[in-house]
Design an enzyme around this catalytic site. Structure first.
Site, mmCIF file in Angstrom:
data_model
loop_
_atom_site.group_PDB
_atom_site.id
_atom_site.type_symbol
_atom_site.label_atom_id
_atom_site.label_comp_id
_atom_site.label_asym_id
_atom_site.label_seq_id
_atom_site.Cartn_x
_atom_site.Cartn_y
_atom_site.Cartn_z
ATOM 1 N N LYS A 11 39.666 42.743 41.581
ATOM 2 C CA LYS A 11 39.606 43.621 40.375
ATOM 3 C C LYS A 11 39.033 44.878 40.708
ATOM 4 O O LYS A 11 39.269 45.504 41.689
ATOM 5 C CB LYS A 11 38.626 42.946 39.313
ATOM 6 C CG LYS A 11 39.128 41.478 39.385
ATOM 7 C CD LYS A 11 38.543 40.918 37.925
ATOM 8 C CE LYS A 11 38.925 39.529 37.996
ATOM 9 N NZ LYS A 11 38.784 38.583 36.813
ATOM 10 N N GLU A 101 43.698 40.722 31.988
ATOM 11 C CA GLU A 101 43.053 41.775 31.705
ATOM 12 C C GLU A 101 43.842 42.756 31.483
ATOM 13 O O GLU A 101 43.437 43.687 30.529
ATOM 14 C CB GLU A 101 41.757 42.061 32.970
ATOM 15 C CG GLU A 101 40.766 41.056 32.894
ATOM 16 C CD GLU A 101 40.044 40.645 34.465
ATOM 17 O OE1 GLU A 101 40.516 41.535 35.107
ATOM 18 O OE2 GLU A 101 39.555 39.796 34.351
HETATM 19 C C1 PEP Z 1 41.243 36.409 38.061
HETATM 20 O O1 PEP Z 1 40.610 37.465 37.692
HETATM 21 O O2 PEP Z 1 42.438 36.222 38.087
HETATM 22 C C2 PEP Z 1 40.166 35.094 38.016
HETATM 23 C C3 PEP Z 1 40.897 33.979 38.278
HETATM 24 O O3 PEP Z 1 38.915 35.381 38.113
HETATM 25 P P1 PEP Z 1 37.686 34.302 38.316
HETATM 26 O O4 PEP Z 1 38.119 33.650 39.546
HETATM 27 O O5 PEP Z 1 36.478 35.235 38.348
HETATM 28 O O6 PEP Z 1 37.806 33.430 37.252
#
Ligand code: PEP
Length: 261
Positions: A11, A101
């Site tokens: 991210k 997101e």
């Molecule tokens: C993601 O952003 O694709 C994700 C799975 O995040 P997290 O592992 O932090 O839940």
């Protein structure tokens, strides 16, 4: 036999220096544990600024780099966007498309996701296409319907022979970044339904060559239960991918679990 895949979605985290520091530590651990012969494919999707440095560091190594997004045009007046040509030029092999997101915060819809998937394939990038239901949709009993709808629309510009170049990540939105992972049985059922949908759309047996990942609060302590499922080929990992030791443990646990299958 599908090769297991563990992908990191960083991210909006890590400067170039931080990314290089991660890469050094990660490669040391990986190569102390089999390096080239490590049987799990590893992909890291950093912010765009760190892509060239990571591609240079991982060149000739068993780690691929991916973008976190792309725009479907090759070039032009699209301020703030990045094209598939640029991602390929920088050394990316993969690109995440349709992450929840992006859908929620940046208004991406299935029509846009479908164009991005098409563009990625046209330029030799393997799209990691994210689908998944919100908590509200799950509570309404609409999980299968929502995921099936996303798969049908997001892959609407794809040809059957391109399925092996695609990865689907089933990521229930309520499990992302919350510390509340899905029950492996539930994730497995949704993924079986995703595979059935792909078989319906593209022809019987097509999904045998499709890798489908689970994503949502994966960590080294829970990855095993997901990887023991035959229908789950790996994970898309957010928060837990930021630490090289923890991310490697996730890959190692995946290897051990698939060796048992
Ligand atoms: C993601 O952003 O694709 C994700 C799975 O995040 P997290 O592992 O932090 O839940």
């Amino acid at each position: 036999m599908r090769t297991p895949l563990i992908a990191a979605n960083w991210k909006m985290n890590k400067t170039i220096g931080e990314a290089l520091s991660f890469a050094g530590t990660f490669l040391d651990i990986l190569y102390s544990q089999g390096g080239e012969s490590f049987p799990v494919e590893i992909v890291i999707c950093p912010p765009f600024t760190a892509v060239p440095a990571l591609c240079a560091t991982f060149a000739g190594k068993n780690v691929a780099v991916g973008g976190q997004n792309l725009y479907w045009e090759e070039k032009g007046a699209f301020t703030g966007e990045i094209s598939p040509v640029m991602l390929r030029d920088a050394g990316c092999k993969y690109v995440i498309v349709g992450h929840s997101e992006r859908r929620r915060l940046f208004a991406e819809n299935d029509e846009m996701v479908a164009k991005k998937v098409r563009s990625a394939l046209d330029h030799g990038l393997r799209p990691i296409v994210c689908v998944g239901e919100t908590l509200e949709e799950r509570d309404e009993g609409r999980t299968f319907e929502v995921c099936e709808g996303q798969v049908r629309k997001d892959l609407s510009l794809v040809k059957a022979q391109e399925i092996p170049s695609i990865v689907i990540a089933y990521e229930p939105v309520w499990a992302i970044g919350t510390g509340k992972e899905a029950r492996p049985d539930d994730a497995g059922e949704v993924i079986v339904h995703i595979r059935e949908t792909v078989n319906q759309v593209f022809g019987p047996g097509t999904s045998q060559n499709l890798r489908v990942l689970y994503g949502g609060s994966v960590k080294s302590s829970n990855i095993r239960q997901f990887m023991l499922k035959e229908e789950i080929d790996g994970a898309l990992v957010g928060g837990a991918s930021l630490d090289p030791e923890e991310f490697f443990k996730i890959a190692l646990e995946s290897k051990k679990a698939k060796a048992k299958n």
